[in-house]
Write a protein that holds these residues in place. Sequence first.
Motif, PDB file in Angstrom:
ATOM      1  N   PHE A   1      53.218  31.025  52.564  1.00 35.90           N
ATOM      2  CA  PHE A   1      53.226  31.052  51.093  1.00 35.90           C
ATOM      3  C   PHE A   1      51.981  31.721  50.515  1.00 35.90           C
ATOM      4  O   PHE A   1      51.951  32.071  49.332  1.00 35.90           O
ATOM      5  N   CYS A   2      50.932  31.939  51.319  1.00 37.19           N
ATOM      6  CA  CYS A   2      49.807  32.745  50.879  1.00 37.19           C
ATOM      7  C   CYS A   2      48.942  33.104  52.082  1.00 37.19           C
ATOM      8  O   CYS A   2      49.069  32.517  53.155  1.00 37.19           O
ATOM      9  N   ARG A   3      48.054  34.068  51.902  1.00 33.10           N
ATOM     10  CA  ARG A   3      47.125  34.461  52.953  1.00 33.10           C
ATOM     11  C   ARG A   3      45.964  33.476  52.999  1.00 33.10           C
ATOM     12  O   ARG A   3      45.645  32.827  51.994  1.00 33.10           O
ATOM     13  N   THR A   4      45.314  33.389  54.140  1.00 34.91           N
ATOM     14  CA  THR A   4      44.134  32.528  54.254  1.00 34.91           C
ATOM     15  C   THR A   4      43.072  32.941  53.238  1.00 34.91           C
ATOM     16  O   THR A   4      42.423  32.088  52.612  1.00 34.91           O
ATOM     17  N   GLU A   5      42.885  34.240  53.044  1.00 35.24           N
ATOM     18  CA  GLU A   5      41.852  34.730  52.133  1.00 35.24           C
ATOM     19  C   GLU A   5      42.189  34.512  50.662  1.00 35.24           C
ATOM     20  O   GLU A   5      41.351  34.774  49.785  1.00 35.24           O
ATOM     21  N   ASP A   6      43.382  34.029  50.345  1.00 40.97           N
ATOM     22  CA  ASP A   6      43.726  33.716  48.961  1.00 40.97           C
ATOM     23  C   ASP A   6      43.097  32.411  48.498  1.00 40.97           C
ATOM     24  O   ASP A   6      43.093  32.116  47.294  1.00 40.97           O
ATOM     25  N   PHE A   7      42.579  31.616  49.427  1.00 38.18           N
ATOM     26  CA  PHE A   7      41.983  30.336  49.057  1.00 38.18           C
ATOM     27  C   PHE A   7      40.525  30.505  48.633  1.00 38.18           C
ATOM     28  O   PHE A   7      39.762  31.264  49.249  1.00 38.18           O
ATOM     29  N   THR A   8      40.157  29.778  47.587  1.00 39.16           N
ATOM     30  CA  THR A   8      38.753  29.665  47.209  1.00 39.16           C
ATOM     31  C   THR A   8      37.999  28.870  48.270  1.00 39.16           C
ATOM     32  O   THR A   8      36.866  29.191  48.639  1.00 39.16           O
ATOM     33  N   GLY A   9      38.646  27.798  48.743  1.00 39.71           N
ATOM     34  CA  GLY A   9      38.042  26.961  49.764  1.00 39.71           C
ATOM     35  C   GLY A   9      39.090  26.193  50.543  1.00 39.71           C
ATOM     36  O   GLY A   9      40.204  25.977  50.068  1.00 39.71           O
ATOM     37  N   ILE A  10      38.712  25.801  51.764  1.00 39.79           N
ATOM     38  CA  ILE A  10      39.548  24.950  52.607  1.00 39.79           C
ATOM     39  C   ILE A  10      38.776  23.666  52.857  1.00 39.79           C
ATOM     40  O   ILE A  10      37.664  23.696  53.404  1.00 39.79           O
ATOM     41  N   ILE A  11      39.343  22.552  52.445  1.00 40.75           N
ATOM     42  CA  ILE A  11      38.684  21.250  52.560  1.00 40.75           C
ATOM     43  C   ILE A  11      39.297  20.510  53.741  1.00 40.75           C
ATOM     44  O   ILE A  11      40.511  20.299  53.784  1.00 40.75           O
ATOM     45  N   THR A  12      38.467  20.105  54.678  1.00 38.43           N
ATOM     46  CA  THR A  12      38.960  19.518  55.918  1.00 38.43           C
ATOM     47  C   THR A  12      38.043  18.408  56.395  1.00 38.43           C
ATOM     48  O   THR A  12      36.953  18.200  55.825  1.00 38.43           O
ATOM     49  N   ASP A  13      38.462  17.700  57.440  1.00 34.78           N
ATOM     50  CA  ASP A  13      37.627  16.640  58.007  1.00 34.78           C
ATOM     51  C   ASP A  13      36.775  17.133  59.167  1.00 34.78           C
ATOM     52  O   ASP A  13      35.823  16.467  59.566  1.00 34.78           O
ATOM     53  N   ARG A  14      37.121  18.308  59.713  1.00 32.75           N
ATOM     54  CA  ARG A  14      36.365  18.857  60.838  1.00 32.75           C
ATOM     55  C   ARG A  14      36.567  20.364  60.888  1.00 32.75           C
ATOM     56  O   ARG A  14      37.690  20.850  60.714  1.00 32.75           O
ATOM     57  N   LEU A  15      35.485  21.100  61.130  1.00 34.02           N
ATOM     58  CA  LEU A  15      35.582  22.554  61.138  1.00 34.02           C
ATOM     59  C   LEU A  15      36.469  23.041  62.277  1.00 34.02           C
ATOM     60  O   LEU A  15      36.477  22.454  63.362  1.00 34.02           O
ATOM     61  N   PRO A  16      37.193  24.132  62.056  1.00 35.79           N
ATOM     62  CA  PRO A  16      38.005  24.727  63.127  1.00 35.79           C
ATOM     63  C   PRO A  16      37.125  25.507  64.095  1.00 35.79           C
ATOM     64  O   PRO A  16      35.889  25.454  64.016  1.00 35.79           O
ATOM     65  N   ASP A  17      37.735  26.279  64.979  1.00 39.16           N
ATOM     66  CA  ASP A  17      37.009  27.035  65.988  1.00 39.16           C
ATOM     67  C   ASP A  17      36.137  28.117  65.334  1.00 39.16           C
ATOM     68  O   ASP A  17      36.368  28.521  64.185  1.00 39.16           O
ATOM     69  N   PRO A  18      35.106  28.602  66.045  1.00 38.85           N
ATOM     70  CA  PRO A  18      34.171  29.583  65.470  1.00 38.85           C
ATOM     71  C   PRO A  18      34.840  30.858  64.957  1.00 38.85           C
ATOM     72  O   PRO A  18      34.405  31.419  63.945  1.00 38.85           O
ATOM     73  N   ASP A  19      35.873  31.330  65.638  1.00 36.26           N
ATOM     74  CA  ASP A  19      36.550  32.549  65.186  1.00 36.26           C
ATOM     75  C   ASP A  19      37.197  32.356  63.821  1.00 36.26           C
ATOM     76  O   ASP A  19      37.168  33.250  62.969  1.00 36.26           O
TER      77      ASP A  19
END
Length: 253
Positions: A219-237
């Motif tokens: 429904f949208c590209r990752t870069e369309d987000f202002t921010g991603i709010i999570t409980d733990r960071l994803p992988d370095p890439d």
Amino acid sequence: MRSQRIAEIENYIYEHKTVSLDQLCQVFQVSKNTIRRDVEEIIKNPDIVKTYGGVMLNGQTKKMLVSFSERTISHQDAKKSIARRAASFVEDGDSIFIDSGTTTLYMLDYLQDRNITILTNNIEVIVRAMPYENLRVISLSGTLNRKTCSFTGNSAARVLSSYNVKKAFMAATGISPENGATNSSPEETCIKEMAVQKSAETYLLADAGKFRVVSLLTFCRTEDFTGIITDRLPDPDFCQYAREHQVRMIVAE
């Protein structure tokens, strides 16, 4: 404890339906050998079967569709932390869209003292907002989806298209740099697309288990987000991709 981890892995499989061993290693932060041993125990459950490089729900299982209430219970502490952090971005006077999701729902617990306008298609959000006159609620029209406890379809998207939204708080089945934010319901995807299009700022609320997961529809590209709010960071890439595209990675505490 291993028994608790196995129970959490089973819940994760019920929610995502098909998962890889690598994905389980990342989410539960254990080695592949440990995951393989856990899987041997888990597949004693007739609902779950092994596949090449992973596991999936048995196509005949009655638990193939996880209800909204069941998903709300899963990973509740992480979801509340993410929702609380998301609510901190809301200011008096804002018009916001709250997507239908089991993490976005908890935002209402932290918005009770704000003077804002909420647009939503989720019934639970409407019910939770009802006691607070300072929360002006605009409900989108559409067809009732009992599984997601929300109104869905093109008519809801058309109503949303009439409004200019300051901030949208979105839910997704999965998020990846290659496929963006994905969802499994065509009836909800059109609403999500419109929310992203009509909002000045867009935030994704996603626990760590959503990273590198790909569902049916983008429904949208990752870069369309202002921010991603999570409980733990994803992988370095993934984090590097976010930095390169000016997407804030925000860890809830």
